[in-house]
Design a protein around this motif. Sequence first.
Motif, PDB file in Angstrom:
ATOM      1  N   ILE A   1       5.354   0.061  -4.697  1.00 58.21           N
ATOM      2  CA  ILE A   1       5.763   0.776  -3.488  1.00 58.21           C
ATOM      3  C   ILE A   1       6.402  -0.187  -2.494  1.00 58.21           C
ATOM      4  CG2 ILE A   1       4.879   1.998  -1.450  1.00 58.21           C
ATOM      5  CD1 ILE A   1       2.723   3.205  -3.407  1.00 58.21           C
ATOM      6  N   ILE A   2       5.765  -1.320  -2.269  1.00 59.92           N
ATOM      7  CA  ILE A   2       6.276  -2.304  -1.308  1.00 59.92           C
ATOM      8  C   ILE A   2       7.599  -2.888  -1.784  1.00 59.92           C
ATOM      9  CG2 ILE A   2       5.832  -4.561  -0.256  1.00 59.92           C
ATOM     10  CD1 ILE A   2       4.244  -2.197   0.986  1.00 59.92           C
ATOM     11  N   ILE A   3       7.721  -3.184  -3.064  1.00 57.53           N
ATOM     12  CA  ILE A   3       8.985  -3.715  -3.592  1.00 57.53           C
ATOM     13  C   ILE A   3      10.105  -2.711  -3.350  1.00 57.53           C
ATOM     14  CG2 ILE A   3      10.232  -4.292  -5.720  1.00 57.53           C
ATOM     15  CD1 ILE A   3       7.603  -5.658  -6.674  1.00 57.53           C
ATOM     16  N   GLY A   4       9.843  -1.439  -3.598  1.00 55.99           N
ATOM     17  CA  GLY A   4      10.847  -0.409  -3.354  1.00 55.99           C
ATOM     18  C   GLY A   4      11.280  -0.366  -1.900  1.00 55.99           C
ATOM     19  N   LYS A   5      10.324  -0.459  -0.987  1.00 55.26           N
ATOM     20  CA  LYS A   5      10.645  -0.455   0.446  1.00 55.26           C
ATOM     21  C   LYS A   5      11.423  -1.708   0.837  1.00 55.26           C
ATOM     22  CE  LYS A   5       8.630   3.385   1.552  1.00 55.26           C
ATOM     23  NZ  LYS A   5       9.420   4.538   1.958  1.00 55.26           N
ATOM     24  N   LEU A   6      11.012  -2.865   0.314  1.00 54.38           N
ATOM     25  CA  LEU A   6      11.711  -4.108   0.637  1.00 54.38           C
ATOM     26  C   LEU A   6      13.142  -4.101   0.113  1.00 54.38           C
ATOM     27  CD1 LEU A   6       8.850  -6.682   0.013  1.00 54.38           C
ATOM     28  CD2 LEU A   6       9.935  -6.180   2.213  1.00 54.38           C
ATOM     29  N   LEU A   7      13.343  -3.504  -1.057  1.00 56.18           N
ATOM     30  CA  LEU A   7      14.695  -3.450  -1.622  1.00 56.18           C
ATOM     31  C   LEU A   7      15.636  -2.585  -0.780  1.00 56.18           C
ATOM     32  CD1 LEU A   7      13.947  -3.342  -5.442  1.00 56.18           C
ATOM     33  CD2 LEU A   7      15.098  -5.183  -4.182  1.00 56.18           C
ATOM     34  N   GLU A   8      15.079  -1.662   0.011  1.00 57.42           N
ATOM     35  CA  GLU A   8      15.911  -0.882   0.929  1.00 57.42           C
ATOM     36  C   GLU A   8      16.515  -1.786   2.000  1.00 57.42           C
ATOM     37  OE1 GLU A   8      13.741   2.438   2.564  1.00 57.42           O
ATOM     38  OE2 GLU A   8      13.049   3.065   0.568  1.00 57.42           O
ATOM     39  N   TYR A   9      15.783  -2.799   2.418  1.00 57.20           N
ATOM     40  CA  TYR A   9      16.257  -3.728   3.459  1.00 57.20           C
ATOM     41  C   TYR A   9      16.973  -4.943   2.879  1.00 57.20           C
ATOM     42  CZ  TYR A   9      13.426  -1.068   6.712  1.00 57.20           C
ATOM     43  OH  TYR A   9      12.893  -0.068   7.480  1.00 57.20           O
ATOM     44  N   PHE A  10      16.597  -5.336   1.681  1.00 54.96           N
ATOM     45  CA  PHE A  10      17.176  -6.520   1.036  1.00 54.96           C
ATOM     46  C   PHE A  10      17.637  -6.129  -0.377  1.00 54.96           C
ATOM     47  CE2 PHE A  10      13.661  -7.766   3.841  1.00 54.96           C
ATOM     48  CZ  PHE A  10      14.357  -8.514   4.774  1.00 54.96           C
ATOM     49  N   PRO A  11      18.715  -5.325  -0.469  1.00 56.49           N
ATOM     50  CA  PRO A  11      19.085  -4.697  -1.744  1.00 56.49           C
ATOM     51  C   PRO A  11      19.488  -5.653  -2.875  1.00 56.49           C
ATOM     52  CG  PRO A  11      20.741  -4.287  -0.066  1.00 56.49           C
ATOM     53  CD  PRO A  11      19.591  -4.943   0.621  1.00 56.49           C
ATOM     54  N   ASN A  12      20.008  -6.808  -2.572  1.00 51.49           N
ATOM     55  CA  ASN A  12      20.450  -7.718  -3.632  1.00 51.49           C
ATOM     56  C   ASN A  12      19.483  -8.878  -3.809  1.00 51.49           C
ATOM     57  OD1 ASN A  12      22.835  -6.251  -4.226  1.00 51.49           O
ATOM     58  ND2 ASN A  12      23.724  -7.068  -2.343  1.00 51.49           N
ATOM     59  N   SER A  13      18.206  -8.589  -3.645  1.00 48.64           N
ATOM     60  CA  SER A  13      17.213  -9.652  -3.728  1.00 48.64           C
ATOM     61  C   SER A  13      16.329  -9.490  -4.968  1.00 48.64           C
ATOM     62  CB  SER A  13      16.340  -9.646  -2.475  1.00 48.64           C
ATOM     63  OG  SER A  13      15.671  -8.418  -2.348  1.00 48.64           O
ATOM     64  N   THR A  14      15.645 -10.558  -5.291  1.00 48.04           N
ATOM     65  CA  THR A  14      14.640 -10.543  -6.358  1.00 48.04           C
ATOM     66  C   THR A  14      13.285 -10.640  -5.676  1.00 48.04           C
ATOM     67  OG1 THR A  14      16.159 -11.665  -7.856  1.00 48.04           O
ATOM     68  CG2 THR A  14      13.825 -11.716  -8.428  1.00 48.04           C
ATOM     69  N   ILE A  15      12.425  -9.666  -5.955  1.00 48.68           N
ATOM     70  CA  ILE A  15      11.126  -9.590  -5.282  1.00 48.68           C
ATOM     71  C   ILE A  15      10.039  -9.459  -6.345  1.00 48.68           C
ATOM     72  CG2 ILE A  15       9.713  -8.277  -3.654  1.00 48.68           C
ATOM     73  CD1 ILE A  15      12.386  -7.180  -2.503  1.00 48.68           C
ATOM     74  N   ASN A  16       8.989 -10.268  -6.210  1.00 42.61           N
ATOM     75  CA  ASN A  16       7.859 -10.112  -7.127  1.00 42.61           C
ATOM     76  C   ASN A  16       6.559 -10.526  -6.463  1.00 42.61           C
ATOM     77  OD1 ASN A  16       7.355 -12.990  -7.667  1.00 42.61           O
ATOM     78  ND2 ASN A  16       9.329 -12.918  -8.697  1.00 42.61           N
ATOM     79  N   PHE A  17       5.467 -10.058  -7.045  1.00 51.65           N
ATOM     80  CA  PHE A  17       4.129 -10.382  -6.593  1.00 51.65           C
ATOM     81  C   PHE A  17       3.412 -11.157  -7.686  1.00 51.65           C
ATOM     82  CE2 PHE A  17       4.914  -6.883  -3.703  1.00 51.65           C
ATOM     83  CZ  PHE A  17       4.191  -7.217  -2.576  1.00 51.65           C
TER      84      PHE A  17
END
Length: 69
Positions: A17-33
């Motif tokens: 859920i958080i990755i999806g929300k973060l990708l709305e603000y930072f669309p061309n980023s790589t995000i992981n936990f």
Amino acid sequence: MVEVFKTNIQEAEQCNIIIGKLLEYFPNSTINFDLEDCDKILRIHASSISSHKIIELLNSHGFHCEVLL
């Protein structure tokens, strides 16, 4: 640019859920936990990162988040 955060997220579903929300603000980023780490690490790799916005977004969803130094 890579930024690393300490969080209190426990579940993979919460991460998604958080990755999806973060990708709305930072669309061309790589995000992981990394939930295996004791600090429940959130890593964001992007050309431009707003630590304040990331912390604010996680806080608004009831999670703790701070920049890991």
